[in-house]
Design an enzyme around this catalytic site. Sequence first.
Site, short mmCIF file in Angstrom:
data_model
loop_
_atom_site.label_atom_id
_atom_site.label_comp_id
_atom_site.label_asym_id
_atom_site.label_seq_id
_atom_site.Cartn_x
_atom_site.Cartn_y
_atom_site.Cartn_z
N GLU A 178 0.81 -1.22 0.00
CA GLU A 178 0.00 0.00 0.00
C GLU A 178 0.84 1.27 0.00
OE1 GLU A 178 -3.19 0.62 -0.29
OE2 GLU A 178 -3.74 -1.47 -0.52
N THR A 179 1.85 1.34 0.85
CA THR A 179 2.57 2.61 1.04
C THR A 179 4.08 2.47 1.12
OG1 THR A 179 2.36 2.52 3.46
CG2 THR A 179 0.60 3.64 2.23
#
Length: 336
Positions: free
Chosen positions: A131-132
């Site tokens: 995700e990040t």
Amino acid sequence: MQAMRGWSTRCAPWIGLVGCLGGMPQVLAGEYEGSPQVAEFVGEMTRDYGFAGEQLMGVFREAERKQSILDAISRPAERVKQWSEYRPMFITEARIARGVDFWRQHEAALARAEQEYGVPAQVIVSIIGVETFFGRNTGNFRVIDALSTLGFDYPPRAEFFRKELREFLLLAREEQVDPLTLKGSYAGAMGLPQFMPSSFRAYAVDFDGDGHINIWTNPTDAIGSVASYFKRHGWEAGQPVVSRAEVRGDQVDEGLTEGIEPTKTVGELRALGWSSHDALRDDMPVTAMRLEGEQGPEYWMGLKNFYAITRYNRSVMYAMAVYQLSEELVKARGVK
């Protein structure tokens, strides 16, 4: 997260009253000055959720319409990538190395999350990595700008984003933080795990017990929140995620699942020429997949835990990337 600022000029912050003004909001002075949509929204929030109208007006005076957000969400979809192109985007030496470091740094919180929720540490780490990149890319848009822009200026999905805007203001009130300070993606996804506000309110947890839920800068809360999300979406502790398969015969396409729902059973696939590398019961529901890999077609059976990953992002390739990154993390951690 910063403490809430500017929310108590004329009354206590977030009190359960109709609002300091006692009625409908006045004319707004910022980007949304005079907007009937904003006036209606603020009126609903004061009436239905007890917000102070003057305070919400102050927020929307500061909210900014971002053309870059509208451009991003309206951009034509990319060509659908094959698995051979998609996998290398996420299964990289750099992401694996950073994941091993993240796992080591937060080993106690990950072990506790695994014990309490039954979700393996490597899967939690992998989600945050995909995700990040472990917090490196959490988004630079103010959430209030993203959700206001999309809720009031993007008709195709305005209803969805106004709902998320409502959830965002509720979570800011509950967590006593300034909604003007929180940042996320252009679509309003927030923090290390990129939760939308509705997911935050439904699944995020105060995993370090400090009285606040902070998925932006508190990895412990982010870890517990990811584990909570998966548990609530059907993750089964100790159960496999996928099984590699071999397929023989001329009924391959008949066995493939349309979409991500596990609509086939292992037994039905066996009758069509599928065989699993693992011992699976014939009555187990699975998602039957063919991915175009570097060495040609790959056949997989996605089990219940695979489906749980797709609830985070409704994509077979996304779920497979999360799973395979998690497996690489286990291998790399074992070496170091």
